[in-house]
Design a protein around this motif. Sequence first.
Motif: not given
Lengths: 701, 354
Positions: A11, A103, B11-12, B14-15, B19, B21, B23, B30-31, B39, B69, B74
């Motif tokens: 994504p 996933t 899937s988004p 998890e992503a 991210d 984790k 980070g 980072l952001r 986000e 979760r 983080q």
Amino acid sequence: MAGKGGKQNRPGGGLSGRKGAGEQEEEEQPLQAVLVADSFNRRFFPVTKDQPRALLPLGNVAMIDYTLEFLTSTGVQETFVFCCWMASKIKDHLLKSKWCRPTSPNTVHIITSDLYRSLGDVLRDVDAKNLVRSDFVLVYGDVVSNVDISQALQEHRHRRKMEKNVSVMTMIFKESSPGHRSRCEEDDVIVAMDSKSQRILHYQKTQGLRKLQFPMVTDNFRDMTSLTRNCKIHFCYLSELFTDNFDYQTRNDFVRGILVNEEILGNQIHMHITKDGYGVRVSNLLMYDSVSSDLVRRWVYPLTPEANFTDQEGRSCTYSRHNVYRGSGVSLCHGSQMEENVLIGSDTSIGANCHISNSVIGNSCTIGDNVFLNHAYIWNNVHIASNVVISQSVVCDKADVKEGVRLNKQCVLAYNVVIGPHISLPEGTVVSMHHPEEEEDDDDDEFLSDDADVGQCKDKTKQKVFKPAEVGSEGKGYIWKANSLNDTEDEELSHCLWGLVLNPDPESESEDSEPDDSDDPVIPSPEMDDVKVFQMEVLGTLQRGLEENISCDNLVLEINSLKYAYNISLKEVMQILTRVVLEYPFQQQGSQLTAPQYVVVLLPLLKKWSPVFKNYVKRAQDHLDCLSAFEEHFLEQENHWAAMVKVLMNMYELEILEEEMILRWFSKGATTDKSRQLRKNQGLQKFIQWLEEAEESSEED
Amino acid sequence: FTGAVHGFLLSPIEAFLSDLKRGGSGTGPLRGSAETARETTALLRRITAQARWSSAGDLMEIIRKEGRRMITAQPSETTVGNMIRRVLKIIREEYARSRGKSEETDQQESLHKLLTSGGLSEDNFRQHFAALKANVIEAINELLTELEGTTDNVAMQALEHIHSNEVIMTIGRSRTVEAFLKDAARKRKFHVIVAECAPFCQGHEMATSLSEAGIETTVIADAAIFAVMSRVNKVIIGTQTVLANGGLRAVNGTHTLALAAKHHSTPLIVCAPMFKLSPQFPNEEDTFHKFVSPHEVLPFTEGEILSKVNVHCPVFDYVPPELITLFISNIGGHAPSYIYRLMSELYHPEDHEL
């Protein structure tokens, strides 16, 4: 199998922000990785008899998970895991892990075969099955790293775009200085690289070497010597050219093979040194010790124990001061201290008045009262009774340590072993349920993960008796040989679990760190002989070439192979070749030749061999080298100066030498009186003048 | 089967989790946290739109579950938890509106009401309203619009606080403070002193950015903060989190700075958008601290010394509310003692613990 169709693209919120420009290319070609989940050696034996190395727990997480997390976090979208030894266990582990969930951003394919016996086999299979489409990352299954390789990847891709198929591999090194805890002496390599292009010129393991030899190759040659630690992450590109080259046992041979054949096949290897981040291979238990403690000390952040990056249920732990990590359900009785750098897995209970420091304890262990643990690595389901002292040792799953046992440094208790009560194991003891002799029997098929085989072993085990003197009255297990470090007969350290102890031997250190200065006088002496022999061989080759009328291409090949056989640099080849050719008439006709006679003999030869010269004389430096050898020859043959101009003229006409270079050589000035005299030679002066005029007129045109 | 997150939503999520984790490998997130907030909210909007739920209760359950979760992924990134609480609050409000009650009744948590109990929780948000989804999504969209404008809203107030020829001190790099100072620099001339904020030295980046904008900038070492403080008219800092008691969880070195400011009676202004307000208290030890790789303190390339010493590299400091003069958020200036009030407006008390 893990293969899943229809994997969704990452994504937009994913890593896109970080990768920037590289993103677009990547979308067209997802980055792939080849993970070799087998070390093809037996350093962790006998522990790896029951569990493959990739699954050994490091900070209560299997090593392969660190490697996969590393790959995933660097943007790898498809990973091929090659397993051999105990492939089914690795497969089970991976299928249960988060990597095989639908996933997962990184699709994991597991490829198993009993037939892989070396890295070469795996790569050959990768090639045969056409698995990878483009550049890929090649790692072993025991790499722990948080290095950001995107920069190296970009450099690699850029290089490959600039010069098609020349750079086949980029190796990533992590810098670490001598004496560093996580620097394993046996992994030390010496690498010579071109500081401008980062090309690797020379690669050699230093282990067991006292003196280091460098072929001096180019001027901007810089040695990185043993400042670097290889964390073994490679980008490779598999091309057709490459296919035949997998007959290598280890990565070392592989790298050296490419380097040695560089000029024939035109393949180059580049390197990337990273200063940030952490990257290391767990190659023996000494490294296991230091990587575990680095992990607990948060060097591998964000891969810390409390991050639970494998996403296992109930494996989360809390982090508190002095690097103490506690899993859920840990019970700690009154008076017990967790001093510093301690990781305790979930559902482990610890008795009263224990003292624990710098240790990792797995899940579901029970530890009695008054236990002292320092640098102890206790895996899962271990039972430790009261009054036990363990220092710098590994206790594997389901082992049972009875009361009053003392494990001195570098002991290993393999799976299911029972020790004690009241016994002290000397330093370096290895205890396993497998009998060492039985191991010798099936030494040959060590890599076959045959379940029937294991069954047989158990039968044999029952027939043999445990020795109470060695493992205690209730003990179960066989002592493997006490691991003495000065046992030099040990074949390639294959049994040496702990690896070499870092010896701060000042002599070797100084040698390693400044080979340029201290080693220079050492190198030439052995090489001088090589040079002589090489000269003779070149002469012989040319003679044979004349007699048998061998084509110049073949002569070049022969000279090339001689070059490698005697480890001769390109510059020396040039000089020797020139000298041999110029002396050839004397060799054939005796040294009483007059100048005109000499010219008559030499000129046809020059014409014949001009393709050989042209093959070597390419760059400006080559021309100058050739000319200096030419000058050297005529300085020795004073009475042939008359022939000199003719020869030079001839070489110019045959387009072996360029006028610009001849002029440069001439104007460069002489260093000795004699060479000054040589330059004053009338014929030469005239020739030079003619050249200059020719150049001017061509410029005018 | 309701109350679950299905297939293609996973899937988004998890992503985003992985991210989070990963980070912050060292220098904090980072952001910027503004981006994280956006986000998170966008992801929650997606969950609201795509997950299967029939009542507000279901939806809240899903968001709580996924939210837990995200928070464990983080814990130091409190913005994520804050946004989850904001969205939960939105759902409560929309539900109440759908039932025809005004939001006001829900707002007032008095002792009397607690005792007489009842209110909304009596039916546990089980009633089904067809329009609820659309309403919630619209409200989340409003929240997103609000988030977009926070930095600008904070920066707009700069001229009220920064006057000509003042000497301002700041520490490290905060995007909000950077925008705040640059906004003031359009009209006024002033001098900024930046403490470098070792070991990550984000202060250097801050100084570069400020001087590019034409502001007179000086970088000092952290140890010089006290010495320089006597010349400073105002201290303006950013923060990672505003805690429930009005204290801060800010970058390392901020406590030193705040103490020095107190000693010299220099006003200390904190620029913090509302999404940084967290119902967390400073006593929650394991989520409060964040220790990163000690690489910046003692490079890994150092040889033998590393095996002999323990090196720690904490990222955050706690600054008690007594040391803070004023908070500037996107909705105006507040005293630290007013934070608890803002907190109760932003979050529903039942959502403090997810």
